[in-house]
Design an enzyme around this catalytic site. Structure first.
Site, PDB file in Angstrom:
ATOM      1  N   LYS A   1       6.334   2.456   6.746  1.00  0.00           N
ATOM      2  CA  LYS A   1       6.834   3.573   7.842  1.00  0.00           C
ATOM      3  C   LYS A   1       5.924   3.782   8.789  1.00  0.00           C
ATOM      4  CE  LYS A   1       6.956   6.632   4.523  1.00  0.00           C
ATOM      5  NZ  LYS A   1       6.364   5.527   3.222  1.00  0.00           N
TER       6      LYS A   1
ATOM      7  N   ARG B   1       2.517   8.944  -6.984  1.00  0.00           N
ATOM      8  CA  ARG B   1       3.370   8.955  -5.595  1.00  0.00           C
ATOM      9  C   ARG B   1       4.823   8.173  -5.674  1.00  0.00           C
ATOM     10  NH1 ARG B   1      -1.068   6.815  -1.982  1.00  0.00           N
ATOM     11  NH2 ARG B   1       0.573   6.336  -0.175  1.00  0.00           N
TER      12      ARG B   1
HETATM   13  P1  AP5 Z   1       1.783   1.742   6.253  1.00  0.00           P
HETATM   14  O1  AP5 Z   1       2.426   1.505   7.343  1.00  0.00           O
HETATM   15  O2  AP5 Z   1       0.484   2.482   6.087  1.00  0.00           O
HETATM   16  O3  AP5 Z   1       2.893   2.375   5.182  1.00  0.00           O
HETATM   17  P2  AP5 Z   1       3.516   3.919   5.034  1.00  0.00           P
HETATM   18  O4  AP5 Z   1       5.027   3.569   4.576  1.00  0.00           O
HETATM   19  O5  AP5 Z   1       3.345   4.615   6.153  1.00  0.00           O
HETATM   20  O6  AP5 Z   1       2.721   4.284   3.741  1.00  0.00           O
HETATM   21  P3  AP5 Z   1       2.126   5.621   3.243  1.00  0.00           P
HETATM   22  O7  AP5 Z   1       1.112   5.399   2.181  1.00  0.00           O
HETATM   23  O8  AP5 Z   1       1.268   6.194   4.450  1.00  0.00           O
HETATM   24  O9  AP5 Z   1       3.334   6.384   2.886  1.00  0.00           O
HETATM   25  P4  AP5 Z   1       3.319   7.662   1.833  1.00  0.00           P
HETATM   26  O10 AP5 Z   1       4.736   7.985   2.174  1.00  0.00           O
HETATM   27  O11 AP5 Z   1       2.999   7.379   0.684  1.00  0.00           O
HETATM   28  O12 AP5 Z   1       2.160   8.636   2.471  1.00  0.00           O
HETATM   29  P5  AP5 Z   1       1.922   9.748   3.488  1.00  0.00           P
HETATM   30  O13 AP5 Z   1       0.916   9.652   4.379  1.00  0.00           O
HETATM   31  O14 AP5 Z   1       3.317   9.867   4.136  1.00  0.00           O
HETATM   32  O15 AP5 Z   1       1.536   0.343   5.679  1.00  0.00           O
HETATM   33  C1  AP5 Z   1       0.763   0.265   4.283  1.00  0.00           C
HETATM   34  C2  AP5 Z   1      -0.065  -1.040   4.332  1.00  0.00           C
HETATM   35  O16 AP5 Z   1       0.527  -2.215   4.426  1.00  0.00           O
HETATM   36  C3  AP5 Z   1      -1.090  -1.021   5.444  1.00  0.00           C
HETATM   37  O17 AP5 Z   1      -2.295  -1.408   5.212  1.00  0.00           O
HETATM   38  C4  AP5 Z   1      -0.373  -2.005   6.411  1.00  0.00           C
HETATM   39  O18 AP5 Z   1      -1.221  -2.616   7.531  1.00  0.00           O
HETATM   40  C5  AP5 Z   1       0.409  -2.953   5.627  1.00  0.00           C
HETATM   41  N1  AP5 Z   1       1.760  -3.662   6.153  1.00  0.00           N
HETATM   42  C6  AP5 Z   1       2.653  -2.633   6.661  1.00  0.00           C
HETATM   43  N2  AP5 Z   1       3.811  -3.268   6.795  1.00  0.00           N
HETATM   44  C7  AP5 Z   1       3.596  -4.479   6.581  1.00  0.00           C
HETATM   45  C8  AP5 Z   1       4.282  -5.682   6.423  1.00  0.00           C
HETATM   46  N3  AP5 Z   1       5.557  -5.926   6.851  1.00  0.00           N
HETATM   47  N4  AP5 Z   1       3.866  -6.921   5.892  1.00  0.00           N
HETATM   48  C9  AP5 Z   1       2.412  -6.660   5.450  1.00  0.00           C
HETATM   49  N5  AP5 Z   1       1.656  -5.635   5.439  1.00  0.00           N
HETATM   50  C10 AP5 Z   1       2.321  -4.552   5.856  1.00  0.00           C
HETATM   51  O19 AP5 Z   1       1.952  11.063   2.659  1.00  0.00           O
HETATM   52  C11 AP5 Z   1       0.603  11.209   1.941  1.00  0.00           C
HETATM   53  C12 AP5 Z   1       0.845  12.576   1.076  1.00  0.00           C
HETATM   54  O20 AP5 Z   1       0.934  13.593   1.891  1.00  0.00           O
HETATM   55  C13 AP5 Z   1       2.046  12.580   0.067  1.00  0.00           C
HETATM   56  O21 AP5 Z   1       1.773  11.856  -1.183  1.00  0.00           O
HETATM   57  C14 AP5 Z   1       2.288  14.160  -0.054  1.00  0.00           C
HETATM   58  O22 AP5 Z   1       1.400  14.614  -1.054  1.00  0.00           O
HETATM   59  C15 AP5 Z   1       1.932  14.627   1.535  1.00  0.00           C
HETATM   60  N6  AP5 Z   1       3.364  14.621   2.010  1.00  0.00           N
HETATM   61  C16 AP5 Z   1       3.476  13.700   3.180  1.00  0.00           C
HETATM   62  N7  AP5 Z   1       4.689  14.237   3.867  1.00  0.00           N
HETATM   63  C17 AP5 Z   1       5.138  14.971   2.956  1.00  0.00           C
HETATM   64  C18 AP5 Z   1       6.241  15.877   3.125  1.00  0.00           C
HETATM   65  N8  AP5 Z   1       7.281  15.610   4.036  1.00  0.00           N
HETATM   66  N9  AP5 Z   1       6.466  16.692   2.212  1.00  0.00           N
HETATM   67  C19 AP5 Z   1       5.606  17.087   1.440  1.00  0.00           C
HETATM   68  N10 AP5 Z   1       4.410  16.303   1.266  1.00  0.00           N
HETATM   69  C20 AP5 Z   1       4.390  15.411   1.866  1.00  0.00           C
END
Ligand code: AP5
Ligand code: MG
Length: 216
Positions: free
Chosen positions: A15, A173
């Protein structure tokens, strides 16, 4: 009228990676709830200290805290033309709150690209991810390696592995995603705004597909 795009999908599906590319291409703001929380944690704000308790356990931060943080971010001038929302909303309560907030800003959710990939793919992406300490630039040890191990290409800061990327926390998660965020897939499908994308492809192909659905 402003354009708001909600990126939906499991942890680690890409994402953030896609949101950055699309925000640049469309000249829209990129709002990542996870990045905003990590910024608060780095700056040791009260919100950050509170959020960290949940994030470290792999649980969602309570809705009221999250909604308040996004409301503030949406009021910044760079959101006037619209924004790509990455990681928010994540619960039905947040989705309803978002509609109300966007109405205040004379906008609405226009489209919801839903990026999917098998669990084994997202786990592999999370376990190889390295994040830059200073500005959150994201790398992958196999799919997008930095030029120098452990150093960000863009700002030369240290690369680290997120605390919540430990295997045990990732399992939680994913469970939390299935229980609390999957209901949003039906919510947005019913509204006719959901478009499913194959996130298991290479970054460039997912970007192409995403640009295409946004254009249509
Ligand atoms: P990346 O782009 O970083 O993936 P992502 O979907 O953004 O993954 P996240 O771990 O950030 O998602 P998340 O939803 O768990 O965490 P968030 O920070 O929102 O890509 C991942 C990896 O793959 C990278 O190394 C990239 O280079 C690689 N990659 C990407 N695309 C690729 C492809 N096509 N092919 C190969 N490699 C690829 O949330 C963290 C925490 O914050 C949550 O657990 C929660 O506690 C809190 N939080 C956040 N938002 C909320 C909310 N709305 N409500 C309540 N709590 C929240
Ligand atoms: Mg992310």
């Amino acid at each position: 009228m402003a354009t708001f795009i909600v990126l939906l999908g499991p942890p680690g599906v890409g994402k953030g990676t896609q949101a950055k590319i699309l925000a640049n291409a469309k000249k829209l703001a990129h709002i990542s709830s996870g990045d905003l929380f990590r910024e608060h944690i780095k700056n040791q704000t009260e919100l950050g200290k509170h959020a960290k308790l949940f994030i470290d356990r792999g649980e969602l931060v309570p809705d009221d805290v999250t909604i308040g943080m996004i409301r503030e971010r949406l009021s910044y001038a760079d959101c006037k033309p619209g924004a790509i929302l990455d990681g928010f909303p994540r619960t039905p309560i947040q989705a309803v709150a978002l509609e109300k907030m966007l109405a205040e800003f004379d906008g609405q959710v226009n489209i919801v690209p839903y990026i999917t990939a098998p669990e084994s793919v997202v786990v592999g992406r999370i376990s190889g991810r390295w994040t830059c300490r200073l500005n959150g630039h994201v790398y992958h040890q196999m799919f997008n390696p930095p030029k120098q191990v452990g150093v960000c290409d863009i700002d030369s800061s240290e690369l680290y592995q997120r605390d919540d990327d430990k295997v045990e926390t990732v399992t939680i998660r994913i469970r939390v995603y299935l229980e609390q965020t999957i209901p949003l897939v039906e919510y947005y499908r019913k509204s006719g705004k959901l478009v499913e994308l194959n996130g298991a492809q290479a970054v460039e192909q997912v970007s192409k597909d995403l640009c295409q659905v946004v254009k249509n």
